[in-house]
Structure formats: C-alpha cells, structure tokens
Scaffold this active site. Structure first.
Site, short mmCIF file in Angstrom:
data_model
loop_
_atom_site.label_atom_id
_atom_site.label_comp_id
_atom_site.label_asym_id
_atom_site.label_seq_id
_atom_site.Cartn_x
_atom_site.Cartn_y
_atom_site.Cartn_z
N HIS A 232 4.41 0.66 11.80
CA HIS A 232 3.89 -0.56 11.20
C HIS A 232 4.55 -0.78 9.84
O HIS A 232 4.72 0.16 9.07
CB HIS A 232 2.38 -0.47 11.02
CG HIS A 232 1.62 -0.53 12.30
ND1 HIS A 232 0.62 -1.44 12.54
CD2 HIS A 232 1.74 0.20 13.43
CE1 HIS A 232 0.13 -1.25 13.76
NE2 HIS A 232 0.80 -0.25 14.32
N ASP B 20 0.35 -9.75 6.49
CA ASP B 20 -0.07 -8.43 6.95
C ASP B 20 -0.12 -7.45 5.78
O ASP B 20 0.53 -7.67 4.75
CB ASP B 20 0.88 -7.91 8.03
CG ASP B 20 0.36 -6.64 8.69
OD1 ASP B 20 -0.75 -6.69 9.25
OD2 ASP B 20 1.05 -5.62 8.64
N HIS C 22 2.26 4.07 9.26
CA HIS C 22 3.26 3.26 8.54
C HIS C 22 4.38 4.07 7.90
O HIS C 22 5.38 3.49 7.46
CB HIS C 22 2.58 2.39 7.47
CG HIS C 22 1.63 3.10 6.58
ND1 HIS C 22 1.99 4.17 5.79
CD2 HIS C 22 0.30 2.89 6.35
CE1 HIS C 22 0.94 4.58 5.10
NE2 HIS C 22 -0.11 3.83 5.43
#
Length: 237
Positions: A150, A7, A57
């Site tokens: 995230h 990722d 994030h």
C-alpha cells in the site's frame, strides 16, 4: 467540479488509541478528469512502527524519523484540499485519522459533507461484492500490478480510475445509443470506442414537401440521372 481522490497510510487502526498518520496522497480531478496536480507527503508519527502496519505499507520508523510532523504540513494540506470533495475508499477510516490529526494540530476539521465514500457506491452497485480496491481493479480491468504494498499516492491514483468506473465515466456511449438498442442490451452501453448503430426515428406524420409542380418533376429527373446506385435511393428519394 473539483474533487480529490485521496488515501492515507497509518501506524494502525485506532486514531484515538495512539495510532498516527504516516503518509497522505491526493490526486486532483476537475470534472472527473485528472489534472496532473497531486499532493504527497510522508509524516513522522513520533512513535514506533508496529510490525503489522509495516507489512502493509513498508514504511519504517527509521525512514519516517526525519520527515515533517503533521502540524508542520497541516496548513499546506488544507490549502490543497480547499473546498474540494474528498473521494475516499472506506472514508470513515481515513477521515478518522485526518480529523484527529487536524484537531491535535489546532486546525479546522473536514466535515462529512465534503467527503464521498467510494466503498458505499461500490456496495450499492455491486451488492454481492467483493468491493475492496483490488477487487474493483480486477472487475474493471484496471492495472494495479505496481501495488505490491500500500502507498497513499499510488492508491489515490488507482482509486481515481476506480471512481470513474463506478460512476460510469469511461463506459458511457455519449448518448448516441438509441433507446431500442439500449433496452435490448439490458441497458448496457457499448464498449469503449464503439458508438453502435444509430437509427433515426421516423416522424409519425411526414412533413409536406416544399417543392411543388414542375419543381418536383425536375428534381425527380435529376435523381434518375444519378443512376440506380445513388445514395438518394437508399433514403426513399
């Protein structure tokens, strides 16, 4: 078989429009089992951090300002990847950024043949969706409570679990469920840890006994001497 659940996090959505990588996370799988070997790095994007991306994030330009440039970690990243298959959810997005950064750094790009997209697998398996990573965690009972924002490594770890569920890695019954039972249950395997009841198939033509004459009589007398509850009686003597 070596695979890497993978990722990234970025400054936005367009790698060719000025957006850059800011984080890479990868978890190594050998024969679908996590080895504990992983790769994680934060990257200085040499630009500001849009508010929309920061909300996703939580990585600020200030936090990333002293992190290495991608060109300084490109070789160690490629060494970690090697010839492994990259397992990615919505692979086109992540690979667009990875290959744009690799080209910018003058390194080889990673071909599509080395990439497996779990979003495509999920769409085939669950055509009515939803098939986001969070939705799949909910479907398969995978704990993603730590996923407040995230994060590349955490998402890679979660994706590894989702991937194993998508390919049936944690739902198989080791082939011990008989065909009749599997058909009656709609092809579904038993719950994890349960093997079900295995019924041995009977031969269409029984084998001829190897014992003959007085040997058969001696065997019969021996069984009768064991009493009516002897296990032999349950299987026809």
């Amino acid at each position: 078989m070596r695979e890497i659940s993978f990722d990234t996090e970025t400054t936005g959505l367009n790698p060719r429009g000025g957006d850059r990588l800011v984080e890479i996370g990868g978890v190594e799988l050998i024969n679908h089992i996590a080895t504990g070997n992983s790769y994680h790095v934060y990257i200085n994007p040499q630009r500001d951090m849009p508010e929309e991306a920061f909300r996703v994030h939580g990585l600020s330009a200030e936090f990333l300002s002293d992190k290495p440039l991608f060109e300084h970690v490109a070789d160690e990243f490629l060494e970690f990847v090697g010839d492994a298959t990259l397992v990615i959810h919505n692979a086109a997005f992540d690979m667009g950024f990875i290959n744009e950064e690799l080209k910018r750094a003058g390194r080889r790009t990673i071909p599509n043949t080395q990439v497996l997209d779990t979003l495509e697998i999920a769409r085939r398996k669950h055509p009515t969706g939803p098939n986001s990573l969070d939705a799949l965690c909910s479907r398969y009972g995978i704990d993603n409570s730590k996923r407040v924002k995230h994060g590349a490594l955490l998402d890679a770890e979660i994706l590894a679990e989702v991937y194993l569920e998508l390919i049936g890695g944690r739902q198989t019954a080791l082939g011990l469920v008989p065909e009749e039972e599997e058909m009656s249950s709609g092809g579904q395997s038993t719950a994890p840890g349960e093997l079900g009841t295995f019924n041995a198939r009977k031969r269409p033509n029984p084998l001829a006994p190897l014992l003959q004459g007085n040997e058969l009589e001696a065997h019969k007398a021996f069984i009768e001497g064991m009493g009516e509850n002897a296990i032999w009686g349950k299987y026809g003597g």
